[in-house]
Design an enzyme around this catalytic site. Structure first.
Site, PDB file in Angstrom:
ATOM      1  N   GLU A 277       0.802  -1.223   0.000  1.00 17.83           N
ATOM      2  CA  GLU A 277       0.000   0.000   0.000  1.00 17.83           C
ATOM      3  C   GLU A 277       0.836   1.274   0.000  1.00 17.83           C
ATOM      4  O   GLU A 277       0.413   2.296  -0.561  1.00 17.83           O
ATOM      5  CB  GLU A 277      -0.971   0.003   1.188  1.00 17.83           C
ATOM      6  CG  GLU A 277      -2.105  -1.019   1.089  1.00 17.83           C
ATOM      7  CD  GLU A 277      -1.673  -2.439   1.479  1.00 17.83           C
ATOM      8  OE1 GLU A 277      -0.549  -2.600   2.016  1.00 17.83           O
ATOM      9  OE2 GLU A 277      -2.446  -3.393   1.257  1.00 17.83           O
TER      10      GLU A 277
ATOM     11  N   HIS B  40     -11.190  -4.955   8.891  1.00 10.31           N
ATOM     12  CA  HIS B  40     -11.839  -4.794   7.584  1.00 10.31           C
ATOM     13  C   HIS B  40     -13.147  -4.011   7.686  1.00 10.31           C
ATOM     14  O   HIS B  40     -14.059  -4.204   6.892  1.00 10.31           O
ATOM     15  CB  HIS B  40     -12.107  -6.164   6.948  1.00 10.31           C
ATOM     16  CG  HIS B  40     -10.869  -6.930   6.632  1.00 10.31           C
ATOM     17  ND1 HIS B  40     -10.085  -7.501   7.593  1.00 10.31           N
ATOM     18  CD2 HIS B  40     -10.262  -7.186   5.444  1.00 10.31           C
ATOM     19  CE1 HIS B  40      -9.052  -8.102   7.020  1.00 10.31           C
ATOM     20  NE2 HIS B  40      -9.128  -7.918   5.720  1.00 10.31           N
TER      21      HIS B  40
END
Lengths: 326, 326
Positions: B62, B130
């Protein structure tokens, strides 16, 4: 020293840039000592061959990403010394109009974009430059300077792997002065040659003597050619000596004196000058003239910057957003 | 204007498709966005249409993604980068905070026209890593536009504006909104950044809600109507910069405010909206501004526990009723 067949003009330009870089860091160190420059200061005195050798194969429209020990890298890329001085002193004449200071220098005219005070933080951005060149089909390349300390940052690993997978035209230039902050390389990495890691990314990696400007040039030139040909990234590690502290004011008690003695013996400007004189490319008199002329360039730039106006409040508010939002 | 019914997911897909077709400089990359079409199928079909240089899968990295998007934007592309789950933004955060947002301010004359697409929100039984809504982190940093559309109409039109905008835009979707349906025009349209939208008119209480909480607020408003309470639902759509005029106009009419934000309570965007509203509208307020948020507790997995975390229709109703009493 390496043998490279370059034109006299190119060799002299490289020699000249090394002196500019040297004088710059000696000059700003002096100003810092006198309290004329504020903030932190990371000097690369004695590392000129890395910057100059790495930038010499690049064109103006190739992009470079720099470290926090970056003055010399920008000078090598051809950054305007006057505007650099403006930024160093926080004046409106700087490229950043004084907003960035020593650790965030840049010069968009020569695509030196730019310095980065976060160790390893700029390397992923440099991959983005290379992505754009590939997508847009230009023949430009991106070169990312980073240090041996940054080599251990996750961002650098991520960036190198990403660029390797995508075959982006980028050169990962590791300027290894063997010290990350105040810790020696062997306390931060288990490999001796950081370029060994290149194999793990599936790209070529080479370690060269970073005080031999022609060796640096040669290695980077190969990497640049490879990138321009569409063959993807390379890593070039340049091993050099950090002759100054981590930052200004660092008393360097932790640095063995043998290291500094060896670094002095390996002074990159002396080595290069000796070579140029031996080859008949430069006379000693010409060398001294370049030494003096470049010193004056730096002095003049900083004298002008001292007298330049400060940025006003409009600069403070400008470009938080660089464009209209709605 | 002929309208059609699409899901939030399709709306975003259409925006990407149309903007990529319109401008060859738009590229899209992230984890699984290419061949697989995204874990939520938002980017379905784009790689097939635009090819592997413009739409591609990346390593799971990322920081490299965010940095590369930044560099690509600097060097001439208009990247749309996806961080698959907002919970993972931490890995990209250094790039966002120290590169993306800083560059336009310090590197005068350089723009960073990128869109960071990500999705947050709970209700998916995704547990702690998440499900989080971390928009406050990005919202906190100067220089980034932050958008959180709640309807297919806004999602499509706003994403098109975001891609065309020359500032970095964080475009935050909500995973539970992807299957929700709404009407959009058949043809081309855009929704401007920085404009709030009154989703329901009312006269007793203003509910300022973000993202999926707009949907929940509308449900609450409908039920409260039966109890004789008229709720106005204002969706800021873009939370930074905030369209305070539209909110203030509503508060002038209702004199009561509830702010709804599915995020940890402390330091949530709701806290800041509350502060901004009281600063601007204090004289129009008949009572304290109430907040409906998640508590300062990690998001648990078990449905038996998750219900305590999730803000929604019932908690909004309760807050509105409380607000009416004060």
């Amino acid at each position: 020293m390496s043998e490279v067949s370059l034109s006299r003009e190119k060799l002299v330009d490289m020699y000249r840039k090394m002196w500019l870089a040297r004088h710059h860091d000696v000059w700003v160190e002096d100003m810092k000592t006198k309290g004329q420059i504020l903030g932190s200061m990371h000097l690369a005195t004695g590392q000129e061959a890395v910057s100059v050798g790495a930038c010499a194969p690049l064109n103006d429209d190739d992009y470079t990403m720099h470290t926090h020990r970056e003055h010399q890298q920008l000078i090598a890329k051809g950054a305007d010394i006057g505007r650099m001085a403006g930024d160093m002193l926080g004046k409106v004449t700087g490229c950043a109009r004084g907003k960035g200071g020593h650790m965030l220098l840049f010069d968009k005219d020569v695509h030196a974009l730019g310095a980065c005070g976060i160790v390893g933080g700029g390397v992923p951005v440099a991959v983005g430059y290379a992505m754009a060149f590939k997508v847009l089909g230009t023949k430009q390349v991106s070169l990312a300077f980073f240090g041996d300390g940054a080599a251990n940052e996750g961002s650098v690993h991520e960036a190198m792997n990403f660029a390797a997978v995508r075959k982006y035209p980028i050169i990962f230039l590791c300027e290894n002065n063997r010290w990350g902050l105040t810790c020696p390389q062997h306390e931060q990495a288990a490999v001796e040659d950081l370029a060994d890691r290149a194999r793990g990314y599936g790209i070529p990696g080479v370690t060269v003597n970073g005080n031999d400007v022609l060796a640096v040039y040669e290695a980077v030139k190969l990497a640049v050619d490879r990138a321009r040909a569409g063959d993807g990234p390379s890593m070039v590690e340049c091993q050099t000596w950090r002759m100054r502290g981590m930052g200004f004011g660092d008393t360097m008690e932790y640095v063995p004196k043998e290291y500094l003695e060896e670094g002095s013996r390996q002074d990159p400007i002396c080595l290069f000058e000796k070579k140029l004189v031996e080859k008949g490319i430069l006379t000693v008199e010409e060398a001294r003239a370049i030494e003096a002329e470049t010193k004056k360039t730096i002095e003049d730039a900083y004298e002008a910057a001292k007298n330049a106006p400060n940025p006003d409040e409009s600069v403070f508010w400008a470009n938080v957003y660089a464009a209209e939002i709605c | 204007m002929t309208m059609k019914k699409v899901t939030y997911r399709q709306a975003i897909n259409e925006a990407l498709f149309e903007e990529m077709e319109r401008d060859p400089k738009v590229v899209l990359f992230g984890e699984d966005v290419g061949t697989y079409g995204g874990v939520f199928k938002v980017t379905d079909g784009l790689k097939k249409k635009f090819g592997n240089e413009r739409v591609f899968d990346t390593p799971i990295a990322e920081a490299a993604l965010m940095g590369a998007a930044t560099g690509a934007a600097v060097a001439g592309l208009r990247p749309v980068v996806e961080i698959m789950f907002m919970d993972w933004i931490g890995i990209a955060m250094d790039q966002l905070v120290n590169q993306t947002s800083m560059i336009p301010y310090i590197w005068e004359g350089i723009k960073v026209p990128l869109v960071l697409r990500t999705q947050g929100g709970s209700g998916s039984k995704g547990s702690c890593q998440h499900t989080k809504s971390l928009e406050a982190w990005i919202y906190h940093v100067p220089g980034i536009v932050v958008a959180m559309p709640s309807t297919p109409y806004d999602a499509k039109g706003l994403l098109k504006s975001a891609i065309r905008n020359d500032n970095p835009v964080a475009f935050i979707e909500h995973k539970m909104l992807y299957p929700t349906e709404g009407e959009i025009p058949e043809g081309e349209y855009t929704v401007p950044l920085g404009r709030a939208s009154v989703k329901r008119e009312g006269k007793d209480v203003t509910v300022v809600a973000l993202s999926k909480m707009v949907v929940e607020s509308l449900k609450a408003a409908k039920e409260l109507e039966d109890e004789g309470i008229s709720v106005e639902v204002v969706d800021p759509v873009t939370i930074k910069p905030l369209d305070m005029d539209t909110i203030a106009e509503s508060v002038k009419k209702t004199n009561r405010v509830v702010v709804v934000n599915e995020a940890f309570r402390t330091g949530a965007v709701a806290s800041d909206l509350t502060a901004q509203i009281q600063e601007r509208c204090f004289d129009d307020l008949d009572g304290p501004i109430l907040r409906v948020t998640a508590p300062d507790v990690q998001v648990p997995y078990s449905p038996a526990l998750e219900q305590f975390w999730l803000p929604g229709k019932d908690k909004i109703k309760q807050a509105v009723l409380e607000c009416m009493k004060r």
